[in-house]
Design an enzyme around this catalytic site. Structure first.
Site, PDB file in Angstrom:
ATOM      1  N   GLY A  13     -21.446  10.113 -20.345  1.00 17.65           N
ATOM      2  CA  GLY A  13     -22.680   9.972 -21.356  1.00 17.65           C
ATOM      3  C   GLY A  13     -21.884   9.514 -22.767  1.00 17.65           C
ATOM      4  N   ASP A  64     -25.327   7.184 -12.839  1.00 16.05           N
ATOM      5  CA  ASP A  64     -27.420   7.262 -13.149  1.00 16.05           C
ATOM      6  C   ASP A  64     -28.171   9.251 -12.397  1.00 16.05           C
ATOM      7  OD1 ASP A  64     -29.774   7.426 -13.624  1.00 16.05           O
ATOM      8  OD2 ASP A  64     -30.078   5.773 -13.172  1.00 16.05           O
ATOM      9  N   VAL A  65     -27.746  10.159 -12.951  1.00 17.82           N
ATOM     10  CA  VAL A  65     -27.925  11.234 -12.990  1.00 17.82           C
ATOM     11  C   VAL A  65     -29.618  11.526 -12.363  1.00 17.82           C
ATOM     12  CG1 VAL A  65     -26.507  12.459 -14.487  1.00 17.82           C
ATOM     13  CG2 VAL A  65     -28.664  12.063 -15.274  1.00 17.82           C
ATOM     14  N   ALA A  95     -35.528  10.180 -22.813  1.00 20.61           N
ATOM     15  CA  ALA A  95     -37.452  10.618 -22.543  1.00 20.61           C
ATOM     16  C   ALA A  95     -37.533   9.196 -23.148  1.00 20.61           C
ATOM     17  CB  ALA A  95     -37.466  11.864 -23.558  1.00 20.61           C
ATOM     18  N   TYR A 157     -39.567  15.109 -32.099  1.00 22.83           N
ATOM     19  CA  TYR A 157     -39.233  15.424 -30.711  1.00 22.83           C
ATOM     20  C   TYR A 157     -39.347  16.011 -29.294  1.00 22.83           C
ATOM     21  CZ  TYR A 157     -34.473  16.728 -29.344  1.00 22.83           C
ATOM     22  OH  TYR A 157     -32.947  16.294 -29.253  1.00 22.83           O
ATOM     23  N   LYS A 164     -34.939  20.503 -24.229  1.00 24.84           N
ATOM     24  CA  LYS A 164     -33.649  21.135 -24.515  1.00 24.84           C
ATOM     25  C   LYS A 164     -33.501  22.774 -24.549  1.00 24.84           C
ATOM     26  CE  LYS A 164     -30.860  17.613 -26.066  1.00 24.84           C
ATOM     27  NZ  LYS A 164     -29.872  16.843 -24.744  1.00 24.84           N
ATOM     28  N   THR A 195     -26.931   7.868 -33.040  1.00 24.86           N
ATOM     29  CA  THR A 195     -26.530   6.519 -32.104  1.00 24.86           C
ATOM     30  C   THR A 195     -27.969   6.136 -31.191  1.00 24.86           C
ATOM     31  OG1 THR A 195     -27.622   9.514 -31.065  1.00 24.86           O
ATOM     32  CG2 THR A 195     -24.864   8.892 -31.879  1.00 24.86           C
ATOM     33  N   LEU A 196     -26.997   5.603 -30.271  1.00 23.95           N
ATOM     34  CA  LEU A 196     -28.935   5.177 -29.712  1.00 23.95           C
ATOM     35  C   LEU A 196     -29.609   6.226 -28.678  1.00 23.95           C
ATOM     36  CD1 LEU A 196     -25.998   2.642 -26.822  1.00 23.95           C
ATOM     37  CD2 LEU A 196     -28.151   1.973 -29.255  1.00 23.95           C
TER      38      LEU A 196
HETATM   39  O1  0WD Z   1     -28.611  13.013 -33.047  1.00 27.72           O
HETATM   40  C1  0WD Z   1     -27.910  12.600 -32.212  1.00 27.72           C
HETATM   41  N1  0WD Z   1     -27.378  12.183 -32.097  1.00 27.72           N
HETATM   42  C2  0WD Z   1     -27.558  13.941 -31.415  1.00 27.72           C
HETATM   43  C3  0WD Z   1     -27.466  14.314 -30.142  1.00 27.72           C
HETATM   44  C4  0WD Z   1     -28.369  15.510 -32.341  1.00 27.72           C
HETATM   45  C5  0WD Z   1     -28.207  16.935 -31.142  1.00 27.72           C
HETATM   46  C6  0WD Z   1     -27.918  16.419 -29.907  1.00 27.72           C
HETATM   47  N2  0WD Z   1     -27.798  15.257 -28.995  1.00 27.72           N
HETATM   48  C7  0WD Z   1     -27.642  15.294 -27.890  1.00 27.72           C
HETATM   49  C8  0WD Z   1     -28.348  13.741 -26.749  1.00 27.72           C
HETATM   50  O2  0WD Z   1     -29.712  14.383 -26.791  1.00 27.72           O
HETATM   51  C9  0WD Z   1     -27.809  13.380 -26.190  1.00 27.72           C
HETATM   52  O3  0WD Z   1     -27.875  14.942 -24.878  1.00 27.72           O
HETATM   53  O4  0WD Z   1     -26.214  14.534 -27.469  1.00 27.72           O
HETATM   54  C10 0WD Z   1     -26.031  14.028 -25.885  1.00 27.72           C
HETATM   55  C11 0WD Z   1     -25.511  12.626 -26.296  1.00 27.72           C
HETATM   56  O5  0WD Z   1     -25.906  11.594 -26.874  1.00 27.72           O
HETATM   57  P1  0WD Z   1     -25.808  10.033 -27.963  1.00 27.72           P
HETATM   58  O6  0WD Z   1     -24.239  10.743 -28.221  1.00 27.72           O
HETATM   59  O7  0WD Z   1     -26.270  11.308 -29.682  1.00 27.72           O
HETATM   60  O8  0WD Z   1     -26.002   8.569 -27.461  1.00 27.72           O
HETATM   61  P2  0WD Z   1     -25.311   7.785 -27.084  1.00 27.72           P
HETATM   62  O9  0WD Z   1     -25.018   7.511 -27.698  1.00 27.72           O
HETATM   63  O10 0WD Z   1     -27.384   7.035 -27.024  1.00 27.72           O
HETATM   64  O11 0WD Z   1     -26.180   8.578 -25.252  1.00 27.72           O
HETATM   65  C12 0WD Z   1     -26.436   9.526 -24.339  1.00 27.72           C
HETATM   66  C13 0WD Z   1     -26.157   8.831 -23.399  1.00 27.72           C
HETATM   67  C14 0WD Z   1     -27.903   7.158 -22.945  1.00 27.72           C
HETATM   68  O12 0WD Z   1     -27.834   6.543 -23.825  1.00 27.72           O
HETATM   69  P3  0WD Z   1     -29.116   5.592 -23.690  1.00 27.72           P
HETATM   70  O13 0WD Z   1     -28.935   4.808 -25.104  1.00 27.72           O
HETATM   71  O14 0WD Z   1     -28.382   4.249 -23.065  1.00 27.72           O
HETATM   72  O15 0WD Z   1     -29.958   5.821 -23.296  1.00 27.72           O
HETATM   73  O16 0WD Z   1     -26.625   9.121 -21.509  1.00 27.72           O
HETATM   74  C15 0WD Z   1     -26.634   8.545 -20.947  1.00 27.72           C
HETATM   75  C16 0WD Z   1     -26.629   7.012 -20.904  1.00 27.72           C
HETATM   76  O17 0WD Z   1     -25.542   6.618 -20.814  1.00 27.72           O
HETATM   77  N3  0WD Z   1     -28.016   8.711 -20.073  1.00 27.72           N
HETATM   78  C17 0WD Z   1     -27.192   8.667 -18.629  1.00 27.72           C
HETATM   79  N4  0WD Z   1     -26.503   9.040 -18.214  1.00 27.72           N
HETATM   80  C18 0WD Z   1     -26.801   9.266 -16.530  1.00 27.72           C
HETATM   81  N5  0WD Z   1     -27.482   8.630 -16.107  1.00 27.72           N
HETATM   82  C19 0WD Z   1     -28.829   8.567 -18.216  1.00 27.72           C
HETATM   83  C20 0WD Z   1     -28.435   8.566 -16.768  1.00 27.72           C
HETATM   84  N6  0WD Z   1     -30.171   8.529 -15.873  1.00 27.72           N
HETATM   85  N7  0WD Z   1     -30.024   8.410 -19.129  1.00 27.72           N
HETATM   86  C21 0WD Z   1     -29.296   8.230 -20.373  1.00 27.72           C
END
Ligand code: 0WD
Length: 256
Positions: A13, A64-65, A95, A157, A164, A195-196
């Site tokens: 992640g 890639d999950v 999503a 959300y 979740k 974050t992204l």
């Molecule tokens: O406010 C927030 N940022 C919160 C995030 C609050 C509470 C929870 N979270 C959770 C998110 O829902 C997620 O489960 O924390 C987790 C990490 O999220 P993050 O650090 O906020 O986000 P980010 O830096 O974007 O990392 C998540 C990554 C993806 O990034 P992008 O933006 O490119 O979708 O999850 C990975 C990907 O690198 N990801 C995957 N990895 C493997 N296979 C896949 C996939 N199919 N899809 C997304």
């Protein structure tokens, strides 16, 4: 000596240095863990490689999950490098953007709902199943990331909140079924962090401002805040904790 000395952790992640997974990697590295990393696609590969280097790791695997073959290959490869895994960090969610704007029904369709469940919830169970041979038989731990939208209906959300909820239930079922093997499974419910992934959620900036104004600590949380609690939960200091959702949200969830 750090409290994760001798532990081996796989971090998923990381999409940027702002990712929550980066904060977790930082804290685990500081506490002495040896790290390995996964990247979702070629676009992210060099970024994750750079992060790995920074943490003294040369194990960087594609994952890639959405792809069963990649999940299996990832743990087959990891098994060639490490004879056991102590920590699995699942920090993955997705999503379709249309599903996270407007009301719950506005962007709703079967495919968006399915994708949110598949990538954000099923993937925790799938990764844990594939990692089980490496995790079993010693003190090990799985950690995932959730959000308050799992238990409260929050604007925008939408399907991610439902995913979740499913993720948190998955944590409990995994914890029940793997405890006898020494594997603990926990979630952190993090407060909003820019974050992204978060940038895909409509009204996110408004949410940050709201938390700053009303959370008991009158601030939002950082990836360092989440990383420190993640490192603790995955350490033997938390040996008695499993199936739990721990809030790292500056206290926001206690508000009525
Ligand atoms: O406010 C927030 N940022 C919160 C995030 C609050 C509470 C929870 N979270 C959770 C998110 O829902 C997620 O489960 O924390 C987790 C990490 O999220 P993050 O650090 O906020 O986000 P980010 O830096 O974007 O990392 C998540 C990554 C993806 O990034 P992008 O933006 O490119 O979708 O999850 C990975 C990907 O690198 N990801 C995957 N990895 C493997 N296979 C896949 C996939 N199919 N899809 C997304």
């Amino acid at each position: 000596m750090g409290f994760l000395q001798g532990k081996r952790a796989l971090i998923t992640g990381i999409a940027s240095e702002r990712s929550i997974a980066s904060g977790i990697a930082e804290a685990m590295h500081r506490e002495g863990a040896e790290l390995a990393f996964t990247y979702q696609n070629e676009k992210l590969k060099s970024r994750v490689q750079k992060a790995a280097e920074q943490f003294g790791s040369d194990i960087v695997l594609p994952l890639d999950v959405a792809d069963d073959a990649q999940i299996q290959a990832c743990f087959d490869e990891l098994g060639k490098r490490w004879d056991r895994l102590d920590i699995l960090v699942h920090a993955i969610a997705f999503a379709p953007r249309e599903a996270l704007a407007g009301g719950f029904l506005d962007g709703l369709d079967r495919e968006g709902f399915r994708i949110a469940q598949d990538i954000s919830a099923y993937s925790l169970a799938a990764l844990t199943k594939a990692a089980r041979p490496l995790l079993t038989g010693h003190q090990s731990s799985v950690l995932t990331l959730s959000y308050l939208g799992a238990e409260r209906a929050l604007p925008n959300y939408n399907v991610m909140g439902v995913a979740k909820a499913s993720l948190e239930a998955t944590v409990r079922y995994l914890a029940l079924n793997l405890g006898a093997e020494g594997i603990r499974v926990n979630a952190i419910s993090a407060g909003p962090i820019k974050t992204l992934a978060a940038s895909g959620i409509g009204s996110f900036r408004k949410i940050l401002g709201h938390v700053e104004q009303y959370a008991p600590l009158r601030r939002t949380v950082t990836i360092e805040d989440v990383g420190n609690v993640g490192a603790f939960l995955c350490s033997d200091l938390a040996a008695g904790v499993t199936g739990e959702v721990t809030y790292v949200d500056a206290g926001y969830n206690i508000l009525g």
